[in-house]
Design a protein around this motif. Structure first.
Motif, PDB file in Angstrom:
ATOM      1  N   TRP A  12       4.662   9.436 -14.582  1.00 41.80           N
ATOM      2  CA  TRP A  12       2.918   9.748 -14.947  1.00 41.80           C
ATOM      3  C   TRP A  12       2.324   8.007 -15.415  1.00 41.80           C
ATOM      4  N   ASP A  13       3.014   7.069 -13.947  1.00 34.68           N
ATOM      5  CA  ASP A  13       1.898   5.842 -14.715  1.00 34.68           C
ATOM      6  C   ASP A  13       1.184   5.185 -13.057  1.00 34.68           C
ATOM      7  N   VAL A  14       0.083   5.866 -12.995  1.00 37.60           N
ATOM      8  CA  VAL A  14      -0.975   5.664 -12.715  1.00 37.60           C
ATOM      9  C   VAL A  14      -1.321   4.885 -11.404  1.00 37.60           C
ATOM     10  N   THR A  15      -0.130   3.888 -12.023  1.00 37.51           N
ATOM     11  CA  THR A  15      -0.796   2.060 -10.923  1.00 37.51           C
ATOM     12  C   THR A  15       0.606   2.023 -10.334  1.00 37.51           C
ATOM     13  N   HIS A  16       1.183   3.269  -9.903  1.00 36.01           N
ATOM     14  CA  HIS A  16       2.631   3.682  -8.565  1.00 36.01           C
ATOM     15  C   HIS A  16       2.142   4.301  -7.993  1.00 36.01           C
ATOM     16  N   ILE A  17       1.140   5.242  -7.785  1.00 39.53           N
ATOM     17  CA  ILE A  17       0.591   6.335  -7.126  1.00 39.53           C
ATOM     18  C   ILE A  17      -0.062   6.556  -6.596  1.00 39.53           C
ATOM     19  N   TYR A  18      -0.428   7.201  -5.697  1.00 39.84           N
ATOM     20  CA  TYR A  18      -1.099   6.781  -4.979  1.00 39.84           C
ATOM     21  C   TYR A  18      -2.803   8.083  -5.549  1.00 39.84           C
ATOM     22  N   PRO A  19      -3.796   6.844  -5.754  1.00 39.32           N
ATOM     23  CA  PRO A  19      -4.521   7.018  -6.112  1.00 39.32           C
ATOM     24  C   PRO A  19      -4.998   8.539  -5.771  1.00 39.32           C
ATOM     25  N   ARG A  20      -4.972   9.269  -4.155  1.00 39.52           N
ATOM     26  CA  ARG A  20      -5.691  10.465  -4.379  1.00 39.52           C
ATOM     27  C   ARG A  20      -4.639  11.273  -4.570  1.00 39.52           C
ATOM     28  N   LEU A  21      -3.284  11.492  -5.040  1.00 37.34           N
ATOM     29  CA  LEU A  21      -2.166  12.100  -5.351  1.00 37.34           C
ATOM     30  C   LEU A  21      -2.881  11.891  -6.978  1.00 37.34           C
ATOM     31  N   VAL A  22      -3.104  10.868  -7.901  1.00 37.44           N
ATOM     32  CA  VAL A  22      -4.126  11.479  -9.449  1.00 37.44           C
ATOM     33  C   VAL A  22      -5.238  12.290  -9.205  1.00 37.44           C
ATOM     34  N   MET A  23      -5.681  12.322  -7.760  1.00 42.70           N
ATOM     35  CA  MET A  23      -7.218  13.032  -8.214  1.00 42.70           C
ATOM     36  C   MET A  23      -6.385  14.132  -7.733  1.00 42.70           C
ATOM     37  N   PRO A  61       4.480   3.671  -3.579  1.00 41.14           N
ATOM     38  CA  PRO A  61       3.889   4.710  -4.372  1.00 41.14           C
ATOM     39  C   PRO A  61       4.310   5.658  -4.622  1.00 41.14           C
ATOM     40  N   ALA A  62       4.219   7.314  -5.059  1.00 38.87           N
ATOM     41  CA  ALA A  62       4.302   8.115  -5.194  1.00 38.87           C
ATOM     42  C   ALA A  62       3.570   8.673  -4.954  1.00 38.87           C
ATOM     43  N   LYS A  63       4.120  10.055  -3.621  1.00 33.05           N
ATOM     44  CA  LYS A  63       3.021  10.828  -3.157  1.00 33.05           C
ATOM     45  C   LYS A  63       2.799  12.306  -3.318  1.00 33.05           C
ATOM     46  N   ALA A  64       3.754  12.711  -4.136  1.00 34.72           N
ATOM     47  CA  ALA A  64       4.155  14.097  -4.828  1.00 34.72           C
ATOM     48  C   ALA A  64       4.345  13.831  -6.241  1.00 34.72           C
ATOM     49  N   VAL A  65       3.688  15.305  -6.736  1.00 30.37           N
ATOM     50  CA  VAL A  65       3.905  16.253  -7.538  1.00 30.37           C
ATOM     51  C   VAL A  65       5.015  17.114  -7.777  1.00 30.37           C
ATOM     52  N   ASP A  66       5.966  17.292  -8.955  1.00 34.29           N
ATOM     53  CA  ASP A  66       6.188  18.347  -8.850  1.00 34.29           C
ATOM     54  C   ASP A  66       5.771  19.340 -10.348  1.00 34.29           C
ATOM     55  N   LEU A  67       5.261  20.641 -10.414  1.00 37.78           N
ATOM     56  CA  LEU A  67       4.484  21.062 -11.437  1.00 37.78           C
ATOM     57  C   LEU A  67       5.301  23.378 -11.812  1.00 37.78           C
ATOM     58  N   ARG A  68       5.077  22.835 -12.679  1.00 36.33           N
ATOM     59  CA  ARG A  68       6.141  23.835 -13.118  1.00 36.33           C
ATOM     60  C   ARG A  68       5.058  25.097 -13.294  1.00 36.33           C
ATOM     61  N   ALA A  69       5.935  26.113 -12.147  1.00 39.69           N
ATOM     62  CA  ALA A  69       4.411  27.701 -12.063  1.00 39.69           C
ATOM     63  C   ALA A  69       5.615  28.938 -12.091  1.00 39.69           C
ATOM     64  N   LYS A  70       6.894  29.240 -13.056  1.00 33.03           N
ATOM     65  CA  LYS A  70       7.425  30.487 -13.375  1.00 33.03           C
ATOM     66  C   LYS A  70       6.193  31.140 -14.286  1.00 33.03           C
ATOM     67  N   HIS A  71       4.764  30.523 -14.634  1.00 35.24           N
ATOM     68  CA  HIS A  71       4.239  31.259 -15.963  1.00 35.24           C
ATOM     69  C   HIS A  71       3.180  31.550 -14.882  1.00 35.24           C
ATOM     70  N   LEU A  72       2.906  31.455 -14.232  1.00 36.87           N
ATOM     71  CA  LEU A  72       1.346  31.555 -13.294  1.00 36.87           C
ATOM     72  C   LEU A  72       1.979  33.154 -12.150  1.00 36.87           C
ATOM     73  N   SER A  73       1.073  34.041 -12.570  1.00 42.00           N
ATOM     74  CA  SER A  73       0.595  34.688 -11.559  1.00 42.00           C
ATOM     75  C   SER A  73       0.827  35.052 -10.462  1.00 42.00           C
ATOM     76  N   ALA A  74       0.729  35.660  -9.384  1.00 40.65           N
ATOM     77  CA  ALA A  74       0.352  35.631  -7.778  1.00 40.65           C
ATOM     78  C   ALA A  74      -1.286  35.377  -7.457  1.00 40.65           C
ATOM     79  N   TYR A  75      -1.652  35.943  -8.308  1.00 40.45           N
ATOM     80  CA  TYR A  75      -3.213  35.493  -8.503  1.00 40.45           C
ATOM     81  C   TYR A  75      -3.860  34.744  -8.418  1.00 40.45           C
ATOM     82  N   GLN A  76      -3.216  33.671  -9.852  1.00 42.00           N
ATOM     83  CA  GLN A  76      -3.633  32.308 -10.537  1.00 42.00           C
ATOM     84  C   GLN A  76      -2.617  31.140  -8.830  1.00 42.00           C
ATOM     85  N   LEU A  77      -1.615  31.544  -8.918  1.00 38.90           N
ATOM     86  CA  LEU A  77      -0.929  30.924  -7.627  1.00 38.90           C
ATOM     87  C   LEU A  77      -1.892  30.693  -6.135  1.00 38.90           C
TER      88      LEU A  77
END
Length: 119
Positions: A12-23, A61-77
């Motif tokens: 997570w080095d924001v100098t090497h990630i597309y600014p839109r992805l950081v936002m 620059p990176a244009k995608a990230v993966d986030l953990r999701a197994k702890h989220l409910s269907a409503y939250q997703l």
């Protein structure tokens, strides 16, 4: 926002990630906090060099990230998906002619995760 491990935190080095992805990530993090959802956890920054697209790790620059999701409910997703679709729509189309999405939850059991990406 949290990180799965030190490797994800170092990616997570924001100098090497597309600014839109950081936002997008920061916006989703704020949305989750505002709605008392679990804090987002970055598991991987999809840096093209890491995934074999380019031999120079930071050439693209990176244009995608993966986030953990197994702890989220269907409503939250669903709420997170709506937030991302309304605030960060993608303009691109897939090679098969489908509208690309900025928020995509997929996988099974332990591999279930959210994929955030930008144009």
């Amino acid at each position: 926002m949290q990180f799965k491990n030190d490797e994800a935190k170092n990616q997570w080095d924001v100098t090497h990630i597309y600014p839109r992805l950081v936002m997008m990530v920061e916006g989703l993090d704020a949305f989750c906090k505002k709605n008392n959802f679990p804090e987002i956890v970055i598991t991987d920054v999809n840096t093209p060099g890491v995934h074999g697209v380019n031999s120079d790790h930071y050439a693209i620059p990176a244009k995608a990230v993966d986030l953990r999701a197994k702890h989220l409910s269907a409503y939250q997703l669903a709420m997170m998906d709506n937030y991302m679709t309304e605030n960060f729509p993608r303009k691109g189309m897939s090679p098969k002619g489908y509208q690309l999405r900025s928020f995509y939850a997929h996988g099974t059991a332990e591999t279930f995760h959210i994929h955030l990406s930008c144009d």
